[in-house]
Design an enzyme around this catalytic site. Structure first.
Site, PDB file in Angstrom:
ATOM      1  N   THR A  77       0.594  -3.909  -3.744  1.00  0.00           N
ATOM      2  CA  THR A  77      -0.466  -4.550  -2.946  1.00  0.00           C
ATOM      3  C   THR A  77      -0.263  -6.065  -2.860  1.00  0.00           C
ATOM      4  O   THR A  77      -0.411  -6.663  -1.794  1.00  0.00           O
ATOM      5  CB  THR A  77      -1.847  -4.270  -3.617  1.00  0.00           C
ATOM      6  OG1 THR A  77      -1.940  -2.882  -3.876  1.00  0.00           O
ATOM      7  CG2 THR A  77      -2.995  -4.717  -2.748  1.00  0.00           C
ATOM      8  N   ARG A 104       4.439   4.720   0.308  1.00  0.00           N
ATOM      9  CA  ARG A 104       3.936   3.692  -0.624  1.00  0.00           C
ATOM     10  C   ARG A 104       5.104   2.976  -1.315  1.00  0.00           C
ATOM     11  O   ARG A 104       5.041   1.789  -1.582  1.00  0.00           O
ATOM     12  CB  ARG A 104       2.945   4.296  -1.633  1.00  0.00           C
ATOM     13  CG  ARG A 104       1.596   4.528  -0.929  1.00  0.00           C
ATOM     14  CD  ARG A 104       0.455   4.818  -1.838  1.00  0.00           C
ATOM     15  NE  ARG A 104      -0.031   3.738  -2.658  1.00  0.00           N
ATOM     16  CZ  ARG A 104      -1.035   2.935  -2.347  1.00  0.00           C
ATOM     17  NH1 ARG A 104      -1.621   3.021  -1.175  1.00  0.00           N
ATOM     18  NH2 ARG A 104      -1.449   2.029  -3.194  1.00  0.00           N
ATOM     19  N   LYS A 156      -1.381  -3.687   9.699  1.00  0.00           N
ATOM     20  CA  LYS A 156      -2.612  -4.486   9.699  1.00  0.00           C
ATOM     21  C   LYS A 156      -2.472  -5.686  10.648  1.00  0.00           C
ATOM     22  O   LYS A 156      -1.351  -5.982  11.109  1.00  0.00           O
ATOM     23  CB  LYS A 156      -2.903  -4.930   8.270  1.00  0.00           C
ATOM     24  CG  LYS A 156      -3.204  -3.766   7.308  1.00  0.00           C
ATOM     25  CD  LYS A 156      -3.476  -4.316   5.912  1.00  0.00           C
ATOM     26  CE  LYS A 156      -3.906  -3.240   4.942  1.00  0.00           C
ATOM     27  NZ  LYS A 156      -4.221  -3.805   3.617  1.00  0.00           N
ATOM     28  N   ARG A 202       5.990  -5.132   2.337  1.00  0.00           N
ATOM     29  CA  ARG A 202       5.069  -6.199   1.930  1.00  0.00           C
ATOM     30  C   ARG A 202       5.833  -7.412   1.404  1.00  0.00           C
ATOM     31  O   ARG A 202       5.428  -8.556   1.638  1.00  0.00           O
ATOM     32  CB  ARG A 202       4.070  -5.674   0.901  1.00  0.00           C
ATOM     33  CG  ARG A 202       2.932  -4.883   1.579  1.00  0.00           C
ATOM     34  CD  ARG A 202       2.102  -4.145   0.582  1.00  0.00           C
ATOM     35  NE  ARG A 202       0.895  -3.583   1.171  1.00  0.00           N
ATOM     36  CZ  ARG A 202       0.140  -2.676   0.561  1.00  0.00           C
ATOM     37  NH1 ARG A 202       0.463  -2.222  -0.639  1.00  0.00           N
ATOM     38  NH2 ARG A 202      -0.955  -2.226   1.144  1.00  0.00           N
ATOM     39  N   PHE A 204     -13.620  -8.988  -3.064  1.00  0.00           N
ATOM     40  CA  PHE A 204     -12.831  -9.314  -1.869  1.00  0.00           C
ATOM     41  C   PHE A 204     -13.229  -8.516  -0.618  1.00  0.00           C
ATOM     42  O   PHE A 204     -12.598  -8.629   0.421  1.00  0.00           O
ATOM     43  CB  PHE A 204     -11.328  -9.125  -2.156  1.00  0.00           C
ATOM     44  CG  PHE A 204     -10.955  -7.723  -2.600  1.00  0.00           C
ATOM     45  CD1 PHE A 204     -10.808  -6.694  -1.670  1.00  0.00           C
ATOM     46  CD2 PHE A 204     -10.747  -7.443  -3.943  1.00  0.00           C
ATOM     47  CE1 PHE A 204     -10.458  -5.417  -2.072  1.00  0.00           C
ATOM     48  CE2 PHE A 204     -10.398  -6.151  -4.347  1.00  0.00           C
ATOM     49  CZ  PHE A 204     -10.250  -5.135  -3.415  1.00  0.00           C
ATOM     50  N   ASN A 238      -1.659  -8.338   3.612  1.00  0.00           N
ATOM     51  CA  ASN A 238      -0.452  -7.684   3.102  1.00  0.00           C
ATOM     52  C   ASN A 238       0.203  -6.719   4.100  1.00  0.00           C
ATOM     53  O   ASN A 238       0.870  -5.767   3.725  1.00  0.00           O
ATOM     54  CB  ASN A 238      -0.718  -7.018   1.748  1.00  0.00           C
ATOM     55  CG  ASN A 238      -1.827  -5.992   1.824  1.00  0.00           C
ATOM     56  OD1 ASN A 238      -2.399  -5.773   2.893  1.00  0.00           O
ATOM     57  ND2 ASN A 238      -2.121  -5.353   0.704  1.00  0.00           N
ATOM     58  N   HIS A 281      -0.816  -0.737   5.379  1.00  0.00           N
ATOM     59  CA  HIS A 281      -1.622   0.129   4.516  1.00  0.00           C
ATOM     60  C   HIS A 281      -0.928   1.482   4.389  1.00  0.00           C
ATOM     61  O   HIS A 281      -0.223   1.914   5.293  1.00  0.00           O
ATOM     62  CB  HIS A 281      -3.014   0.334   5.136  1.00  0.00           C
ATOM     63  CG  HIS A 281      -3.718   1.560   4.620  1.00  0.00           C
ATOM     64  ND1 HIS A 281      -4.388   1.572   3.426  1.00  0.00           N
ATOM     65  CD2 HIS A 281      -3.822   2.820   5.134  1.00  0.00           C
ATOM     66  CE1 HIS A 281      -4.898   2.791   3.224  1.00  0.00           C
ATOM     67  NE2 HIS A 281      -4.562   3.556   4.252  1.00  0.00           N
TER      68      HIS A 281
HETATM   69  N1  LIG Z   1      -7.562  -8.628  -5.657  1.00  0.00           N
HETATM   70  C1  LIG Z   1      -7.583  -8.643  -4.337  1.00  0.00           C
HETATM   71  N2  LIG Z   1      -7.863  -9.784  -3.673  1.00  0.00           N
HETATM   72  C2  LIG Z   1      -7.893  -9.807  -2.336  1.00  0.00           C
HETATM   73  N3  LIG Z   1      -7.653  -8.728  -1.543  1.00  0.00           N
HETATM   74  C3  LIG Z   1      -7.357  -7.582  -2.160  1.00  0.00           C
HETATM   75  C4  LIG Z   1      -7.308  -7.481  -3.591  1.00  0.00           C
HETATM   76  N4  LIG Z   1      -7.001  -6.212  -3.909  1.00  0.00           N
HETATM   77  C5  LIG Z   1      -6.871  -5.548  -2.741  1.00  0.00           C
HETATM   78  N5  LIG Z   1      -7.071  -6.352  -1.685  1.00  0.00           N
HETATM   79  C6  LIG Z   1      -7.037  -5.973  -0.242  1.00  0.00           C
HETATM   80  O1  LIG Z   1      -7.716  -4.735  -0.100  1.00  0.00           O
HETATM   81  C7  LIG Z   1      -6.802  -3.726   0.367  1.00  0.00           C
HETATM   82  C8  LIG Z   1      -7.170  -2.401  -0.272  1.00  0.00           C
HETATM   83  O2  LIG Z   1      -6.969  -2.501  -1.666  1.00  0.00           O
HETATM   84  P1  LIG Z   1      -6.299  -1.326  -2.499  1.00  0.00           P
HETATM   85  O3  LIG Z   1      -6.569  -1.603  -3.923  1.00  0.00           O
HETATM   86  O4  LIG Z   1      -6.737  -0.014  -1.925  1.00  0.00           O
HETATM   87  O5  LIG Z   1      -4.763  -1.621  -2.261  1.00  0.00           O
HETATM   88  P2  LIG Z   1      -3.633  -0.744  -1.596  1.00  0.00           P
HETATM   89  O6  LIG Z   1      -3.925   0.689  -1.817  1.00  0.00           O
HETATM   90  O7  LIG Z   1      -2.306  -1.259  -2.024  1.00  0.00           O
HETATM   91  O8  LIG Z   1      -3.815  -1.191  -0.114  1.00  0.00           O
HETATM   92  P3  LIG Z   1      -4.185  -0.307   1.151  1.00  0.00           P
HETATM   93  O9  LIG Z   1      -5.394   0.538   0.778  1.00  0.00           O
HETATM   94  O10 LIG Z   1      -4.468  -1.315   2.231  1.00  0.00           O
HETATM   95  O11 LIG Z   1      -2.950   0.490   1.373  1.00  0.00           O
HETATM   96  C9  LIG Z   1      -5.425  -4.267  -0.016  1.00  0.00           C
HETATM   97  O12 LIG Z   1      -4.390  -3.723   0.748  1.00  0.00           O
HETATM   98  C10 LIG Z   1      -5.612  -5.736   0.243  1.00  0.00           C
HETATM   99  O13 LIG Z   1      -5.538  -6.041   1.645  1.00  0.00           O
END
Ligand SMILES: Nc1ncnc2c1ncn2[C@@H]1O[C@H](COP(=O)(O)OP(=O)(O)OP(=O)(O)O)[C@@H](O)[C@H]1O
Length: 384
Positions: A185, A179, A105, A199, A151, A209, A212
């Protein structure tokens, strides 16, 4: 004879592979059969049912190189494995090697060398890779599942704030493996439960973070198509200004070990990587790119064959500092002959990772005037 091979005379794996015939302008399909007993390969043209490659040994391609999504080179042709073409192959093989879609990212891109080094050291094969800058529309589309979340707008603003690098990574259980490597996350949690995760090391908060990873095989397929099957929707980030071209050569990309280290070496000297993409060149493209060396070096043909012998990573190298980028990159790469480089400049890329004058780890633009032209070859012509 290896005794473990007794009784396996009839063991044969079958793959469907495609080759893009640039002269004809379409994909040609072949059945590729791999016989484990004597490690031979045989190929048939799917349409004409005629033999394309007589059963013979082809030591450059081993069974481990053949999995869905892999690109192998046979007779200077880049062949993409698109399917397992019988149940035996699917059952014995298909379940093991999978791919996932990874993304570095915007806040992770400064750590690109370290992250890619980690990817390689953990045994992932990078089968596709491209640096791009997401538009608001593309970021919204990619994260559409989070549309209703509080968010969402912050996430879209973050994802469009700078370049990202999309990668397709191949490994056994690729989705889970990646993962696990990236960690939770939320980086606070990551530092507690997985302190060595990407991360934990590089993320700043819940949104920023660094990386992805797809969360299932189905989403890996959808997300990989989003970036790599997009018919020109995903733009390259090249600037074509005060630039030089670097190409990480096939022997480094297939061995995986040094890709991240080479990127780190380039970044160390005030140079930036402002565009990057994995390409698989055919012989015609490789020869066109190296045309200026024809007649100048007796090694021209060998250089062409090397450049199209497997995937390469092309990069536009620039600098925010007022330095001569072409000269600086040449210094970082070192003398073309790795033996000479080891004697004279042991800290250079070619001294550390080169094998011989042809497989010397990295190509870089030789003349200042050619920087833009070479970058245009990959990030303009090859994009069309
Ligand atoms: N509670 C939150 N507050 C702020 N940003 C968030 C929050 N939860 C998720 N995000 C952002 O949205 C992205 C997508 O959320 P998701 O729940 O799909 O997490 P992830 O699967 O760990 O991450 P990614 O899809 O980026 O791999 C996260 O990687 C993060 O950048």
């Amino acid at each position: 004879m290896d005794p473990s091979k007794f009784g396996k005379e009839s063991e044969r794996y079958a793959f469907l592979v495609t080759y893009y015939d640039s002269l004809a302008g379409f994909d040609r399909e072949y059945h590729l059969l791999y016989y484990t007993f004597d490690e031979t390969i045989e190929m048939y043209d799917v349409k004409t049912k005629r033999v394309f490659l007589k059963r013979s040994k082809y030591p450059e391609v081993a069974l481990k190189d053949l999995y869905k999504g892999a690109i192998v080179t046979i007779n200077s042709r880049q062949l993409k494995v698109t399917e397992y073409s019988d149940d035996f192959t699917k059952n014995n093989f298909g379940s093991k090697k999978k791919y996932t879609l990874a993304m570095i990212k915007p806040d992770g891109v400064v750590h690109m060398g370290e992250i890619i080094d980690r990817i390689c050291k953990e045994g992932f094969q990078i089968s596709k890779m491209k640096m791009t800058q997401l538009s608001v529309e593309l970021a919204q589309k990619f994260y559409a599942v989070h549309k209703e979340k509080s968010f969402y707008n912050t996430l879209v603003a973050y994802m469009t704030s700078g370049p990202i690098v999309a990668l397709e990574l191949v490994a056994e259980n690729a989705v889970a493996k990646w993962r696990e490597l990236i960690g939770p996350t939320d980086c606070v949690q990551a530092r507690q439960v997985a302190p060595n995760s990407i991360r934990a090391l590089f993320a700043t908060d819940k949104t920023h973070n660094a990386v992805h990873g797809s969360d299932s095989d189905e989403n890996a397929e959808i997300e990989s198509k989003f970036f790599f099957d997009s018919k020109g929707e995903i733009p390259a980030t090249a600037t074509f200004e005060n630039c030089s071209l670097a190409i990480i050569l096939p022997h480094i990309v297939s061995e995986k070990a040094a890709i991240g280290q080479i990127i780190l070496d380039i970044q160390k000297y005030g140079l930036d990587i402002s565009a990057l993409e994995l390409f698989s060149l055919g012989k015609t493209d490789a020869s066109d790119f190296l045309e200026v060396y024809r007649g100048v070096t007796p090694d021209f043909q060998k250089m062409v064959l090397n450049l199209c012998s497997g995937p390469i990573i092309a990069m536009e190298v620039t600098s925010k500092q007022s330095i001569d980028v072409v000269t600086t990159l040449r210094k970082v790469c070192g003398p073309p002959d790795p033996e000479l480089a080891q004697a004279l400049r042991p800290d250079t890329i070619r001294a550390k990772y080169g094998v011989d004058k042809i497989r010397n780890a990295i190509h870089c633009t030789d003349l200042e005037d050619d920087g833009v032209l070479e970058v245009e070859f990959f990030f303009n012509l090859m994009q069309q």
